[in-house]
Design a protein around this motif. Structure first.
Motif, mmCIF file in Angstrom:
data_model
loop_
_atom_site.group_PDB
_atom_site.id
_atom_site.type_symbol
_atom_site.label_atom_id
_atom_site.label_comp_id
_atom_site.label_asym_id
_atom_site.label_seq_id
_atom_site.Cartn_x
_atom_site.Cartn_y
_atom_site.Cartn_z
ATOM 1 N N TYR A 55 19.614 24.343 36.245
ATOM 2 C CA TYR A 55 19.314 25.769 36.245
ATOM 3 C C TYR A 55 20.380 26.538 35.466
ATOM 4 N N PRO A 56 20.052 27.734 34.977
ATOM 5 C CA PRO A 56 21.000 28.477 34.145
ATOM 6 C C PRO A 56 22.317 28.820 34.838
ATOM 7 N N ARG A 57 22.244 29.097 36.149
ATOM 8 C CA ARG A 57 23.438 29.600 36.834
ATOM 9 C C ARG A 57 23.876 28.583 37.891
ATOM 10 N N GLU A 58 24.609 27.560 37.429
ATOM 11 C CA GLU A 58 25.102 26.514 38.317
ATOM 12 C C GLU A 58 26.622 26.392 38.167
ATOM 13 N N PHE A 59 27.269 26.079 39.281
ATOM 14 C CA PHE A 59 28.727 25.973 39.301
ATOM 15 C C PHE A 59 29.143 24.710 40.047
ATOM 16 N N SER A 60 30.293 24.186 39.673
ATOM 17 C CA SER A 60 30.838 23.043 40.399
ATOM 18 C C SER A 60 31.312 23.502 41.776
ATOM 19 N N GLU A 61 31.510 22.536 42.660
ATOM 20 C CA GLU A 61 32.026 22.869 43.987
ATOM 21 C C GLU A 61 33.405 23.522 43.883
ATOM 22 N N GLU A 62 34.196 23.073 42.921
ATOM 23 C CA GLU A 62 35.530 23.654 42.734
ATOM 24 C C GLU A 62 35.422 25.125 42.321
ATOM 25 N N GLU A 63 34.465 25.413 41.447
ATOM 26 C CA GLU A 63 34.271 26.801 41.024
ATOM 27 C C GLU A 63 33.806 27.674 42.185
ATOM 28 N N PHE A 64 32.911 27.131 43.010
ATOM 29 C CA PHE A 64 32.456 27.876 44.181
ATOM 30 C C PHE A 64 33.615 28.185 45.118
ATOM 31 N N ALA A 65 34.435 27.184 45.376
ATOM 32 C CA ALA A 65 35.581 27.385 46.268
ATOM 33 C C ALA A 65 36.504 28.474 45.732
ATOM 34 N N GLU A 66 36.740 28.430 44.416
ATOM 35 C CA GLU A 66 37.619 29.440 43.800
ATOM 36 C C GLU A 66 37.017 30.834 43.917
ATOM 37 N N LYS A 67 35.711 30.949 43.651
ATOM 38 C CA LYS A 67 35.045 32.248 43.729
ATOM 39 C C LYS A 67 35.123 32.822 45.147
ATOM 40 N N ILE A 68 34.823 31.967 46.145
ATOM 41 C CA ILE A 68 34.823 32.444 47.526
ATOM 42 C C ILE A 68 36.227 32.827 47.971
ATOM 43 N N ASN A 69 37.201 31.979 47.675
ATOM 44 C CA ASN A 69 38.572 32.252 48.110
ATOM 45 C C ASN A 69 39.116 33.536 47.486
ATOM 46 N N LYS A 70 38.767 33.773 46.236
ATOM 47 C CA LYS A 70 39.234 34.989 45.556
ATOM 48 C C LYS A 70 38.686 36.237 46.241
ATOM 49 N N LEU A 71 37.400 36.194 46.596
ATOM 50 C CA LEU A 71 36.796 37.354 47.253
ATOM 51 C C LEU A 71 37.247 37.470 48.706
ATOM 52 N N ALA A 72 37.371 36.328 49.395
ATOM 53 C CA ALA A 72 37.756 36.354 50.805
ATOM 54 C C ALA A 72 39.131 36.998 50.990
ATOM 55 N N ALA A 73 39.992 36.836 49.998
ATOM 56 C CA ALA A 73 41.327 37.428 50.070
ATOM 57 C C ALA A 73 41.272 38.953 50.076
ATOM 58 N N GLN A 74 40.139 39.515 49.629
ATOM 59 C CA GLN A 74 39.982 40.971 49.575
ATOM 60 C C GLN A 74 39.330 41.547 50.832
ATOM 61 N N VAL A 75 38.800 40.674 51.688
ATOM 62 C CA VAL A 75 38.115 41.131 52.892
ATOM 63 C C VAL A 75 39.135 41.628 53.912
ATOM 64 N N LYS A 76 38.893 42.807 54.445
ATOM 65 C CA LYS A 76 39.823 43.399 55.402
ATOM 66 C C LYS A 76 39.632 42.841 56.806
ATOM 67 N N ASP A 77 38.386 42.559 57.180
ATOM 68 C CA ASP A 77 38.112 42.098 58.542
ATOM 69 C C ASP A 77 36.920 41.150 58.524
ATOM 70 N N MET A 78 37.165 39.847 58.677
ATOM 71 C CA MET A 78 36.089 38.860 58.646
ATOM 72 C C MET A 78 35.101 39.043 59.802
ATOM 73 N N LYS A 79 35.534 39.708 60.863
ATOM 74 C CA LYS A 79 34.634 39.945 61.995
ATOM 75 C C LYS A 79 33.573 40.983 61.657
ATOM 76 N N LYS A 80 33.764 41.671 60.528
ATOM 77 C CA LYS A 80 32.790 42.655 60.068
ATOM 78 C C LYS A 80 32.325 42.319 58.649
ATOM 79 N N CYS A 81 32.343 41.022 58.328
ATOM 80 C CA CYS A 81 31.986 40.578 56.973
ATOM 81 C C CYS A 81 30.703 39.747 56.983
ATOM 82 N N ILE A 82 29.845 40.010 55.996
ATOM 83 C CA ILE A 82 28.638 39.220 55.774
ATOM 84 C C ILE A 82 28.800 38.460 54.466
#
Length: 310
Positions: free
Chosen positions: A179-206
């Protein structure tokens, strides 16, 4: 807050129109779309000697009067196809580049209509809507996905709606479909970790991540070989987990309030990873159905949920 979630509509016109009305219908405070807007195939409606013929789902349909063509086009659009009225002579002249150009133009044309419609309807009822691209939504569609004034493309962002943080990532891991928009597991981990670092409260995160977590009730899909043919297990279709290990690890690590997914159409369900409620709403877009999930988040953080269909 009441949240309505759906995804994987793949060009299905009726299902998408239902989606644009779902916020008001379910009295939601927030609507989230989990990716895969575009259909996968152009279906030629071939004209020869005044008769129009097309083949889809293994059946051939003939239309002898041009006035009946809109009904056929509508049926194709509702099933997630892009109808192309063309003469037999014109069809025979098309090459591979022409085919790629036509499907690109049709994807863009329909998506422009969809984003405009969604923008109008969600603005009219004052309900915010966050969307992401899926695995089949190519990068040339990003400009259109970003064109909404009320609908927001959350891909790669944290969007705050009334104190709820929505972490969104589109796409999927590599597959035999390429498919056009596919990423390796390593890329997914990097994307999630980068955004998760910006989350103020995981108890209020979707988490709004197109691909579901690996080896759960949400990612069991039909297994295909390298020739894109279903693999058989005796008399039945073989199945295997199709989700992402990086997504699962991130959910287990960060424990957001809720994690919403799609991608594996047949694996509709609800599960938990630790304290996180994970949902795959499934899809039957080609039947004109809108499958979704309705989630109630109380002031104290309790979550109730139900899978919907209509």
């Amino acid at each position: 807050m009441k949240v309505f979630y759906a995804g994987d509509l793949h060009g299905g016109e009726t299902a998408f129109r239902k989606f644009t009305n779902a916020g008001a219908f379910y009295k939601a405070d927030l609507v989230i779309f989990g990716g895969d807007f575009t259909g996968k195939m152009v279906v030629p409606i071939v004209e020869k000697s005044g008769v129009y013929t097309c083949t889809y789902y293994g059946s051939t349909v003939k239309v002898k009067k041009a006035k009946d063509l809109p009904d056929l086009e509508r049926n194709l659009r509702n099933a997630g196809f892009y109808p192309l009225i063309i003469s037999e002579g014109e069809l025979n002249k098309l090459n591979e580049e022409d085919a790629e150009r036509i499907i690109k133009e049709m994807q863009m044309e329909v998506l422009e209509q969809w984003i405009k419609l969604a923008d109008e309807r969600f603005k009219a009822v004052g309900i915010p809507c966050v969307i992401i691209p899926g695995s089949v939504d190519d990068y040339y569609l990003d400009e259109i996905l970003n064109s909404g004034n009320y609908v927001q493309n959350g891909d790669g962002k944290i969007i705050n709606v009334n104190g709820i943080e929505i972490l969104s990532i589109g796409g999927s891991k590599p597959s035999v479909f390429k498919y056009p928009r596919e990423f390796s597991e390593e890329e997914f981990a990097e994307k999630i970790n980068k955004l998760a670092a910006q989350v103020k409260d995981m108890k209020k995160c979707i988490f709004n991540i197109h691909i579901p977590p690996f080896d759960t009730d949400l990612d069991l899909g039909t297994l295909y070989d390298d020739d894109l043919k279903p693999v058989l297990d005796g008399d039945s279709l073989a199945t295997a987990p199709a989700g992402s290990k990086a997504v699962r690890e991130a959910i287990e690590k960060y424990q957001p309030l809720l994690s919403l997914h799609g991608h594996v159409h047949e694996s509709r369900g609800i599960t938990t990873l630790g304290k996180t409620i994970c949902i795959n709403a499934g899809t039957d877009y080609d039947q004109g159905l809108l499958r979704g999930a309705l989630i109630d988040i109380s002031v104290d953080g309790n979550v109730s949920y139900t899978l919907t269909a209509g």
